[in-house]
Design a protein around this motif. Structure first.
Motif, PDB file in Angstrom:
ATOM      1  N   MET A 214       0.997  -1.022   0.078  1.00 23.78           N
ATOM      2  CA  MET A 214       0.013  -0.090   0.143  1.00 23.78           C
ATOM      3  C   MET A 214       0.821   1.241  -0.073  1.00 23.78           C
ATOM      4  SD  MET A 214      -2.943   1.127   2.915  1.00 23.78           S
ATOM      5  CE  MET A 214      -3.989  -0.150   2.614  1.00 23.78           C
ATOM      6  N   SER A 215       0.572   2.002  -0.981  1.00 25.16           N
ATOM      7  CA  SER A 215       1.471   3.413  -1.079  1.00 25.16           C
ATOM      8  C   SER A 215       0.926   4.546   0.075  1.00 25.16           C
ATOM      9  CB  SER A 215       1.070   4.028  -2.449  1.00 25.16           C
ATOM     10  OG  SER A 215       0.037   4.421  -2.820  1.00 25.16           O
ATOM     11  N   ALA A 216       1.656   5.404   0.044  1.00 25.85           N
ATOM     12  CA  ALA A 216       1.301   6.434   1.293  1.00 25.85           C
ATOM     13  C   ALA A 216      -0.031   7.113   0.939  1.00 25.85           C
ATOM     14  CB  ALA A 216       2.422   7.724   1.336  1.00 25.85           C
ATOM     15  N   SER A 217      -0.308   7.501  -0.533  1.00 28.74           N
ATOM     16  CA  SER A 217      -1.572   8.222  -1.043  1.00 28.74           C
ATOM     17  C   SER A 217      -2.443   7.252  -0.718  1.00 28.74           C
ATOM     18  CB  SER A 217      -1.495   8.432  -2.397  1.00 28.74           C
ATOM     19  OG  SER A 217      -1.087   7.472  -3.290  1.00 28.74           O
ATOM     20  N   VAL A 218      -2.554   5.928  -1.145  1.00 29.76           N
ATOM     21  CA  VAL A 218      -3.487   4.996  -1.017  1.00 29.76           C
ATOM     22  C   VAL A 218      -3.814   4.840   0.756  1.00 29.76           C
ATOM     23  CG1 VAL A 218      -4.359   2.583  -1.102  1.00 29.76           C
ATOM     24  CG2 VAL A 218      -3.129   3.757  -2.933  1.00 29.76           C
ATOM     25  N   PHE A 219      -2.596   4.584   1.512  1.00 30.78           N
ATOM     26  CA  PHE A 219      -3.140   4.601   3.068  1.00 30.78           C
ATOM     27  C   PHE A 219      -3.899   5.686   3.677  1.00 30.78           C
ATOM     28  CE2 PHE A 219      -1.039   6.482   6.712  1.00 30.78           C
ATOM     29  CZ  PHE A 219      -1.621   5.644   7.653  1.00 30.78           C
ATOM     30  N   LEU A 220      -3.472   6.808   2.882  1.00 26.75           N
ATOM     31  CA  LEU A 220      -4.178   7.994   3.724  1.00 26.75           C
ATOM     32  C   LEU A 220      -5.605   8.050   3.053  1.00 26.75           C
ATOM     33  CD1 LEU A 220      -1.616  10.985   3.223  1.00 26.75           C
ATOM     34  CD2 LEU A 220      -2.550   9.967   5.249  1.00 26.75           C
ATOM     35  N   GLY A 221      -5.869   7.552   1.739  1.00 26.05           N
ATOM     36  CA  GLY A 221      -7.151   7.462   1.176  1.00 26.05           C
ATOM     37  C   GLY A 221      -8.167   6.679   2.019  1.00 26.05           C
ATOM     38  N   VAL A 222      -7.339   5.381   2.122  1.00 29.53           N
ATOM     39  CA  VAL A 222      -8.112   4.226   2.972  1.00 29.53           C
ATOM     40  C   VAL A 222      -8.592   4.861   4.238  1.00 29.53           C
ATOM     41  CG1 VAL A 222      -8.104   1.915   3.819  1.00 29.53           C
ATOM     42  CG2 VAL A 222      -7.242   2.334   1.750  1.00 29.53           C
ATOM     43  N   GLY A 223      -7.818   5.555   5.012  1.00 30.96           N
ATOM     44  CA  GLY A 223      -8.156   6.103   6.277  1.00 30.96           C
ATOM     45  C   GLY A 223      -9.164   7.095   6.021  1.00 30.96           C
ATOM     46  N   LEU A 224      -9.428   7.886   5.065  1.00 31.37           N
ATOM     47  CA  LEU A 224     -10.441   8.737   5.050  1.00 31.37           C
ATOM     48  C   LEU A 224     -11.992   8.054   4.703  1.00 31.37           C
ATOM     49  CD1 LEU A 224      -9.033  11.701   2.854  1.00 31.37           C
ATOM     50  CD2 LEU A 224      -9.122  11.511   5.329  1.00 31.37           C
ATOM     51  N   GLU A 225     -11.608   6.916   3.877  1.00 25.95           N
ATOM     52  CA  GLU A 225     -12.792   6.055   3.632  1.00 25.95           C
ATOM     53  C   GLU A 225     -13.373   5.323   4.930  1.00 25.95           C
ATOM     54  OE1 GLU A 225     -11.934   3.348   0.562  1.00 25.95           O
ATOM     55  OE2 GLU A 225     -11.650   5.082  -0.811  1.00 25.95           O
ATOM     56  N   LEU A 226     -12.390   5.034   5.740  1.00 23.49           N
ATOM     57  CA  LEU A 226     -12.908   4.459   7.070  1.00 23.49           C
ATOM     58  C   LEU A 226     -13.426   5.534   8.006  1.00 23.49           C
ATOM     59  CD1 LEU A 226      -9.583   2.261   7.709  1.00 23.49           C
ATOM     60  CD2 LEU A 226     -11.927   1.407   7.208  1.00 23.49           C
ATOM     61  N   GLU A 227     -13.054   6.637   7.719  1.00 26.25           N
ATOM     62  CA  GLU A 227     -13.733   7.621   8.704  1.00 26.25           C
ATOM     63  C   GLU A 227     -15.097   7.807   8.258  1.00 26.25           C
ATOM     64  OE1 GLU A 227     -11.121  11.458   9.997  1.00 26.25           O
ATOM     65  OE2 GLU A 227     -12.324  11.954   8.225  1.00 26.25           O
ATOM     66  N   ASP A 228     -15.330   7.948   6.881  1.00 24.37           N
ATOM     67  CA  ASP A 228     -16.724   7.986   6.437  1.00 24.37           C
ATOM     68  C   ASP A 228     -17.545   6.864   6.904  1.00 24.37           C
ATOM     69  OD1 ASP A 228     -16.092  10.395   5.158  1.00 24.37           O
ATOM     70  OD2 ASP A 228     -15.449   9.428   3.172  1.00 24.37           O
ATOM     71  N   THR A 229     -17.052   5.675   6.883  1.00 29.04           N
ATOM     72  CA  THR A 229     -17.717   4.591   7.318  1.00 29.04           C
ATOM     73  C   THR A 229     -18.221   4.768   8.616  1.00 29.04           C
ATOM     74  OG1 THR A 229     -16.630   3.184   5.521  1.00 29.04           O
ATOM     75  CG2 THR A 229     -17.782   2.111   7.393  1.00 29.04           C
ATOM     76  N   GLN A 230     -17.258   5.227   9.565  1.00 25.54           N
ATOM     77  CA  GLN A 230     -17.685   5.225  10.770  1.00 25.54           C
ATOM     78  C   GLN A 230     -18.755   6.357  11.053  1.00 25.54           C
ATOM     79  OE1 GLN A 230     -13.485   6.438  12.292  1.00 25.54           O
ATOM     80  NE2 GLN A 230     -13.861   4.982  13.908  1.00 25.54           N
ATOM     81  N   ARG A 231     -18.857   7.555  10.141  1.00 28.91           N
ATOM     82  CA  ARG A 231     -19.731   8.261  10.540  1.00 28.91           C
ATOM     83  C   ARG A 231     -21.237   7.836  10.079  1.00 28.91           C
ATOM     84  NH1 ARG A 231     -15.796  12.011   8.885  1.00 28.91           N
ATOM     85  NH2 ARG A 231     -16.480  11.931   6.591  1.00 28.91           N
ATOM     86  N   ALA A 232     -21.074   6.946   9.132  1.00 33.16           N
ATOM     87  CA  ALA A 232     -22.285   6.377   8.542  1.00 33.16           C
ATOM     88  C   ALA A 232     -22.859   5.329   9.683  1.00 33.16           C
ATOM     89  CB  ALA A 232     -22.042   5.565   7.095  1.00 33.16           C
ATOM     90  N   ILE A 233     -22.003   4.598  10.233  1.00 28.04           N
ATOM     91  CA  ILE A 233     -22.478   3.754  11.122  1.00 28.04           C
ATOM     92  C   ILE A 233     -23.120   4.298  12.230  1.00 28.04           C
ATOM     93  CG2 ILE A 233     -21.679   1.863  12.781  1.00 28.04           C
ATOM     94  CD1 ILE A 233     -19.732   0.848  10.851  1.00 28.04           C
ATOM     95  N   ARG A 234     -22.497   5.580  12.973  1.00 29.27           N
ATOM     96  CA  ARG A 234     -22.969   6.214  14.023  1.00 29.27           C
ATOM     97  C   ARG A 234     -24.300   6.831  13.763  1.00 29.27           C
ATOM     98  NH1 ARG A 234     -17.528   8.854  14.126  1.00 29.27           N
ATOM     99  NH2 ARG A 234     -16.360   7.899  15.797  1.00 29.27           N
ATOM    100  N   VAL A 235     -24.716   7.287  12.464  1.00 32.09           N
ATOM    101  CA  VAL A 235     -25.904   8.093  12.237  1.00 32.09           C
ATOM    102  C   VAL A 235     -27.035   6.718  12.262  1.00 32.09           C
ATOM    103  CG1 VAL A 235     -27.450   8.619  10.108  1.00 32.09           C
ATOM    104  CG2 VAL A 235     -24.984   9.606  10.696  1.00 32.09           C
ATOM    105  N   LYS A 236     -26.390   5.366  11.681  1.00 31.57           N
ATOM    106  CA  LYS A 236     -27.492   4.227  11.862  1.00 31.57           C
ATOM    107  C   LYS A 236     -27.863   3.793  13.202  1.00 31.57           C
ATOM    108  CE  LYS A 236     -27.938   3.270   7.353  1.00 31.57           C
ATOM    109  NZ  LYS A 236     -29.419   3.281   6.406  1.00 31.57           N
ATOM    110  N   ALA A 237     -26.805   4.094  14.170  1.00 29.04           N
ATOM    111  CA  ALA A 237     -26.842   3.519  15.281  1.00 29.04           C
ATOM    112  C   ALA A 237     -27.606   4.685  16.451  1.00 29.04           C
ATOM    113  CB  ALA A 237     -25.683   3.351  15.927  1.00 29.04           C
ATOM    114  N   LYS A 238     -28.141   5.684  15.817  1.00 29.43           N
ATOM    115  CA  LYS A 238     -28.587   6.585  16.671  1.00 29.43           C
ATOM    116  C   LYS A 238     -30.099   6.323  17.196  1.00 29.43           C
ATOM    117  CE  LYS A 238     -26.326  10.847  15.331  1.00 29.43           C
ATOM    118  NZ  LYS A 238     -26.619  12.190  14.881  1.00 29.43           N
ATOM    119  N   ASP A 239     -30.922   5.514  16.461  1.00 32.10           N
ATOM    120  CA  ASP A 239     -32.253   4.882  16.527  1.00 32.10           C
ATOM    121  C   ASP A 239     -32.298   3.505  16.710  1.00 32.10           C
ATOM    122  OD1 ASP A 239     -31.678   4.560  13.907  1.00 32.10           O
ATOM    123  OD2 ASP A 239     -33.829   5.062  13.355  1.00 32.10           O
TER     124      ASP A 239
END
Length: 903
Positions: A525-550
C-alpha cells in the motif's frame, strides 16, 4: 390666579377680552351655573374690543360653540359706515368666530375650535358627531339643561372652514381672479422630489442619452381601496372645489363611467391574486361608491393631482384608466419614461394603449412614440402571482427603478381607512372635500419630513467561480432583453423537475459506489492509498454512527446487520493500523495505551483521533491535499443533492400532493433519504475543514471554505422571500468552480455552458441587485436636488404672489403681503433645512453634493413655519400656519371691507 367673587358689574368689566368664560353664581346655598349674558355682559363687534361710536340700537344673541362649551352670547353689531363693516358676518369673523351663515348669523364656531377639530380629524380621524358631543357634555353633563342641537351648524362651518383654508394655502386669495379662477388640481400639495419640468429639473435633462433617461423617470403606484365607500342616501350637493385637488372632476368622470356600466374584465393571470375579479361583483345597493382608485408617486408616496376616482363596481378598467391618464396628463408633460406599479399590472397592461386611444379624449392620451411606459407589480404582491408574472413584471429586473418597492400606497390606505366610517355618511361632494383634506394632510406631513450595501463584493465573488466567456454572454443576454422584452428572459429559470425514479437511480448509484469502497489490497500500500483508505474508514464510521442513533427502534435483523458492519469496520481498522505504524511510527505507543482500555476500544480505533500524531516526512503534504479534496468533494456532492431535493420537492408539489396517501408517503420517504445524504456530506465537509485548521491553518483554502451552518444547506432559489435586495448567493455556490458533478445525473458529455446554465438566473439576480443599489444611490441624489430646487421655486412663487392684487384696501394688501412672505420664508427654511441634513449624509458616504457649496448652510435651521403648519393640522394646500388670522394676516388694525370679502 384663583377665582375671586365679583359683583355682576365688576364681572362684566373683567371679561371684556374673555367673553366665553364659564362662570358660577352663589345662590345662598351652593354655586350654580350662570352665564355672562345673564350677568348683563354684551360683546361689541366691529372694533376689536374697542368702544364703538355708533353701535346698533338692538342686541342680538349668538350661540357660540367653543372648546370650553356652548355659550349664548349677547352681541351688539357696529353701524359705523366709515368702518365698512356693516355686514354682520364680517364682524363675527373679526371676533375670530366663524358664522354658520352669512345672512343674519345666529350660530358661530370659534376659530380655535375649528382648528382643534381639524387637527384631531386629520391626525386621529375624529368624526364631527363625536367631537360635537364633547362641548355639549362640557356644557351640561346631567341632561337637565341640554343645549340645543347645533350639530348641522357645526358640520356646515367645518366644511367652509376647510375649504377656505385650502384655497388660502393654495394662494387663491392672492390671485386677481379669486377662488372662482382656481384650476383643476391647483390646491394639491405636490411632491417636491418627483420630476417636474420647469420647476426642479436640471438644465439639459431633455437631451440626456437614452442610457440615463431613467434618472428623470416618473414612478407611479396604482391601487384601489374598497373601504372608502359612500352610502347611497340620495343626497344632492353643491361642489365647492370640483376637481381642484386629488379627486378627478366629478361630472365628466361620471359621464365617462356611464358608457361602461356592463363592462366586465376577464382574469388573464395565473396568479392567486384576483383583484380584477372584483370588477365582476355586482355593486351593493346600499353603497353608491364601493371604494376609490388612486395614483401616488411610488418613490415618496404623495397622492397625485387628479389621481383619485370613485369606484362603482370594483377595479374596472374604465375607472382605473381614467385616474391614471388624468394624473399623467396633468403632471407628466415632457416626461419620457413612466413606471406604473400596480398589483394587477399583468392584466392591466394588456391593451392599455388600445383602450387609451379608443376611449379617451386627446388631452388624456399619451404619445407612446415619445414616452416609454413600464408596467411592474409591487414586490410584496408579486409573490402571489404565477411564475411568468414574477419574471415579466419584477421590479428587481427592471432597469432604472433602483430599490423602489411599489408598496407605499398600501401604507397610505392604512392612514386613510380611519376616516372611512365618517366619510361614507357624507354627501358625495362633501365626502370628496373631506377626503381631499385627508390626502393633503398626508402629503404635507411627508413634504416637511423628507429629511451602501455589500452586494457588489458578493457579485464579484460569484464572477470568479464562472468563466468570463460565460458571464459575458449572460451580460449580453440581459442587455438585449432590457432593450427588447420579446427576447428570451435571462431571469426565467427553466423548471427543474426530478422524478422519484430519477432519485432512486441516483441513490442506487451512490450506494453501489459506497459498497465498492474499501476493497483495496493491504499489500504494498502506497502512502496516498494509505491516507485515502483512512479517509474512507472515517466516512464509514460516521455512517455507522448515524445508523446507530435510533437502534432502540430497530428490529433484531437490523441490529444484527449493524453489528456485522461494526465487526467488519473493526477488522478493516485493525488492518489499516498495521500499515499506520509504518507511516506514523509515533502512534504505536498511543495504540498500545488505547488498546488497554476495553471501554474505549472503538474510540481508540478512530483514525481521525490519530491523524496528527507523528506524520513521517512528506506525508503531511499529501494529507493536506487529500483533506482539501475531501472538503471540495463534499461541497460538490452537497450542491448536487440540494439541486435534487429542490427538483423532487417541486415534483411532489406539482404531481403528487393531494393524489393519495401512498404516493405522498413514498415522496416524503425519498425526500427524507435525500436529507440524510445532505447531512452526511455536510458532516464530511465539517470534519475535513476542522482537520485542515489543525494541519494547515494558514493555507489558501481559509478564505474560500467557510463555516457550514445548517441555514446554508439550501439551493439558490429554494424559497421565495421578500427583501430581494439584501439576498445573498450563498457562499457554497461561489466558493469553488462549477462542474458537471454538481448536477443531477452528471452526464459526462456536458458542455461548459450546460454546466453553468443552472446558475445563470442566480448570477443575473446578483447582477440586478448591484445595479438596483447603484441606481438607488443615483435616484436619491437626483431627488435631493429636485426637492431643494422645488422648495426654492415655491418660495419664489409665493414671493411673486404678494403684489398680484392691487385694487384692494391697504389693510388687506398688508395681509396678502404678510401671508405670502411667511410662506416664502417657510419654503426657504425647509430647503435650507433639507440641504443641511442631506449634506452631512452625502459627505459621510463620500458622495457628491448636488447643490452649490455657497447655498449650503453651515448649521441646520429649524423650519419654524413648517412646524407651525404641523401643529395646525397639516391639511390642504401648501400647509403653514393660519392660527393668528383667517380673514387677514395684516395685523389687528387691518380693515376688511364687504367688497374685499366678496372678491
Amino acid at each position: 390666579m384663583g377665582s375671586p367673587l365679583l359683583c355682576e358689574e365688576c364681572l362684566c368689566a373683567a371679561h371684556t377680552g374673555s367673553p366665553l368664560h364659564r362662570i358660577q353664581r352663589w345662590n345662598g346655598t351652593f354655586f350654580e351655573k350662570y352665564s355672562l349674558m345673564d350677568a348683563g355682559f354684551v360683546v361689541q363687534l366691529g372694533h376689536d374690543d374697542l368702544v364703538c361710536p355708533n353701535p346698533r340700537n338692538t342686541l342680538s344673541t349668538l350661540t357660540v360653540i367653543d372648546v370650553s362649551g356652548i355659550h349664548r352670547v349677547a352681541v351688539r353689531f357696529c353701524d359705523c359706515a366709515n368702518m365698512q363693516t356693516s355686514r354682520t358676518f364680517v364682524q363675527v369673523l373679526r371676533a375670530r368666530w366663524w358664522p354658520a351663515t352669512v345672512q343674519r348669523p345666529r350660530t358661530a364656531v370659534t376659530l380655535r375650535t375649528c382648528e382643534l377639530f381639524h387637527a384631531l380629524t386629520l391626525q386621529g380621524k375624529m368624526n364631527a358627531y363625536d367631537f360635537w358631543h364633547g362641548p355639549s357634555r362640557v356644557t351640561d353633563g346631567t341632561g337637565l339643561q341640554t343645549p340645543k342641537d347645533h350639530y348641522k351648524d357645526f358640520i356646515r362651518v367645518m366644511r367652509f372652514f376647510r375649504h377656505i383654508r385650502m384655497c388660502k394655502r393654495g394662494g387663491r386669495a392672492h390671485d386677481p381672479g379669486g377662488v372662482a379662477a382656481t384650476e383643476i388640481g391647483e390646491l394639491v400639495v405636490e411632491c417636491p422630489a418627483c420630476p417636474q419640468p420647469g420647476r426642479n429639473m436640471p438644465d439639459g435633462w431633455e437631451t440626456a442619452p437614452e442610457s440615463e433617461r431613467w434618472k428623470y423617470a416618473l414612478m407611479l403606484a396604482v391601487d384601489a381601496n374598497l373601504k372608502l365607500k359612500s352610502k347611497n342616501r340620495g343626497l344632492s350637493d353643491v361642489a365647492l372645489a370640483p376637481g381642484w385637488s386629488y379627486f378627478v372632476e366629478n361630472w365628466p368622470y361620471k359621464e365617462h363611467v356611464k358608457k361602461y356600466i356592463d363592462e366586465e374584465e376577464m382574469k388573464h393571470c395565473d396568479s392567486s391574486f384576483a383583484a380584477v375579479d372584483h370588477a365582476n361583483n355586482p355593486a351593493r345597493k346600499r353603497f353608491a361608491v364601493n371604494g376609490v382608485g388612486a395614483v401616488i408617486c411610488a418613490r415618496h408616496c404623495f397622492y397625485r393631482k387628479g389621481g383619485i376616482a370613485d369606484l362603482q363596481r370594483g377595479e374596472r378598467y374604465c375607472n382605473m384608466d381614467y385616474a391614471v391618464l388624468s394624473t399623467i396628463a396633468r403632471t407628466a408633460a415632457g416626461i419620457t419614461m413612466i413606471v406604473l406599479s400596480y398589483d394587477i399590472a399583468c392584466q392591466y397592461s394588456k391593451n392599455f394603449a388600445a383602450r387609451m386611444l379608443a376611449n379617451y379624449p386627446q388631452g388624456f392620451q399619451i404619445n407612446l412614440g415619445n414616452v416609454t411606459i413600464v408596467f411592474v407589480v409591487p414586490k410584496f404582491h408579486l409573490l402571489a402571482h404565477g411564475q411568468q408574472c414574477q419574471v415579466d413584471y419584477n421590479l428587481h429586473y427592471t432597469n432604472g427603478v433602483g430599490r423602489t418597492c411599489g408598496e407605499g400606497i398600501e401604507a397610505g390606505w392604512a392612514d386613510t381607512n380611519g376616516s372611512a366610517l365618517s366619510t361614507r355618511e357624507m354627501s358625495p361632494e362633501s365626502r370628496h372635500e373631506g377626503l381631499d383634506d385627508f390626502f393633503g394632510a398626508i402629503n404635507w406631513r411627508k413634504a416637511v419630513s423628507l429629511a451602501l450595501a455589500t452586494q457588489k463584493k458578493i457579485f464579484e465573488e460569484s464572477n470568479e467561480s464562472i468563466p468570463r466567456t460565460i458571464h459575458d454572454r449572460w451580460e449580453a443576454m440581459i442587455l438585449n432583453w432590457e432593450r427588447d422584452r420579446s427576447l428570451p428572459n435571462p431571469y426565467d429559470e427553466p423548471e427543474l423537475v426530478t422524478t422519484l425514479a430519477d432519485v432512486r437511480l441516483e441513490l442506487a448509484q451512490e450506494e453501489a459506489a459506497d459498497a465498492a469502497k474499501g476493497n483495496i489490497s493491504l499489500h504494498e500500500m502506497s502512502a496516498s492509498v494509505f491516507l485515502g483508505v483512512g479517509l474512507e474508514l472515517e466516512d464509514t464510521q460516521r455512517a455507522i454512527r448515524v445508523k446507530a442513533k435510533d437502534i432502540a427502534n430497530k428490529t433484531s435483523i437490523e441490529k444484527l446487520a449493524l453489528q456485522e458492519r461494526r465487526n467488519t469496520l473493526q477488522h478493516r481498522i485493525r488492518a489499516w493500523q498495521t500499515i499506520q505504524k509504518v507511516y506514523m511510527p509515533a502512534v504505536a505507543a498511543l495504540l498500545a495505551t488505547k488498546e488497554s482500555a476495553a471501554a474505549a476500544a472503538e474510540a481508540a480505533a478512530t483514525p481521525a483521533a490519530m491523524w496528527t500524531q507523528g506524520f513521517s516526512t512528506g506525508l503531511i503534504v499529501k494529507y493536506r491535499r487529500l483533506r482539501l479534496g475531501q472538503a471540495e468533494d463534499a461541497l460538490h456532492n452537497l450542491r448536487r443533492q440540494l439541486r435534487i431535493r429542490t427538483g423532487l420537492i417541486h415534483y411532489k408539489h406539482v404531481f403528487v400532493d393531494g393524489s393519495g396517501q401512498k404516493s405522498n408517503t413514498r415522496a416524503r420517504t425519498q425526500i427524507a433519504a435525500l436529507q440524510d445524504r445532505i447531512k452526511k456530506h455536510a458532516s464530511q465537509y465539517r470534519v475535513a475543514r476542522d482537520a485542515l485548521f489543525i494541519v494547515w491553518p494558514d493555507g489558501p483554502w481559509v478564505t474560500r471554505l467557510q463555516e457550514l451552518k445548517d441555514e446554508h444547506l439550501r439551493a439558490p432559489r429554494d424559497e421565495e422571500q421578500l427583501g430581494e435586495g439584501h439576498r445573498e448567493l450563498l457562499w457554497i455556490w461561489r466558493a469553488i468552480p462549477h462542474e458537471a458533478r454538481d448536477l443531477p445525473g452528471r452526464p459526462e458529455d456536458m458542455s461548459e455552458d450546460e454546466v453553468h446554465e443552472g446558475l445563470r438566473v442566480d448570477w443575473a439576480w446578483a447582477r440586478a441587485r448591484v445595479y438596483r443599489w447603484d441606481e438607488e444611490i443615483t435616484h436619491l441624489q437626483e431627488e435631493m436636488q429636485r426637492a431643494v430646487k422645488f422648495l426654492r421655486w415655491k418660495a419664489v412663487w409665493w414671493s411673486g404672489r404678494a403684489g398680484l392684487r392691487s385694487i384692494v384696501s391697504p389693510g388687506l394688501q398688508d395681509g396678502l403681503h404678510a401671508y405670502a412672505a411667511r410662506h416664502a420664508a417657510m419654503y426657504n427654511g425647509l430647503a435650507s433645512h433639507f440641504q443641511s441634513l442631506w449634506t452631512v449624509a452625502l459627505t459621510a458616504h463620500e458622495l457628491p453634493v448636488p447643490w452649490p457649496a455657497e447655498s449650503t448652510p453651515t448649521t441646520a435651521p429649524t423650519p419654524g413655519a413648517a412646524e407651525e403648519g404641523e401643529r395646525d393640522g397639516d391639511g390642504g394646500g401648501d400647509g403653514g400656519s393660519d392660527s393668528e388670522s383667517e380673514a387677514s394676516d395684516g395685523a389687528s388694525e387691518a380693515e376688511i371691507s364687504d367688497d374685499d370679502l366678496d372678491e
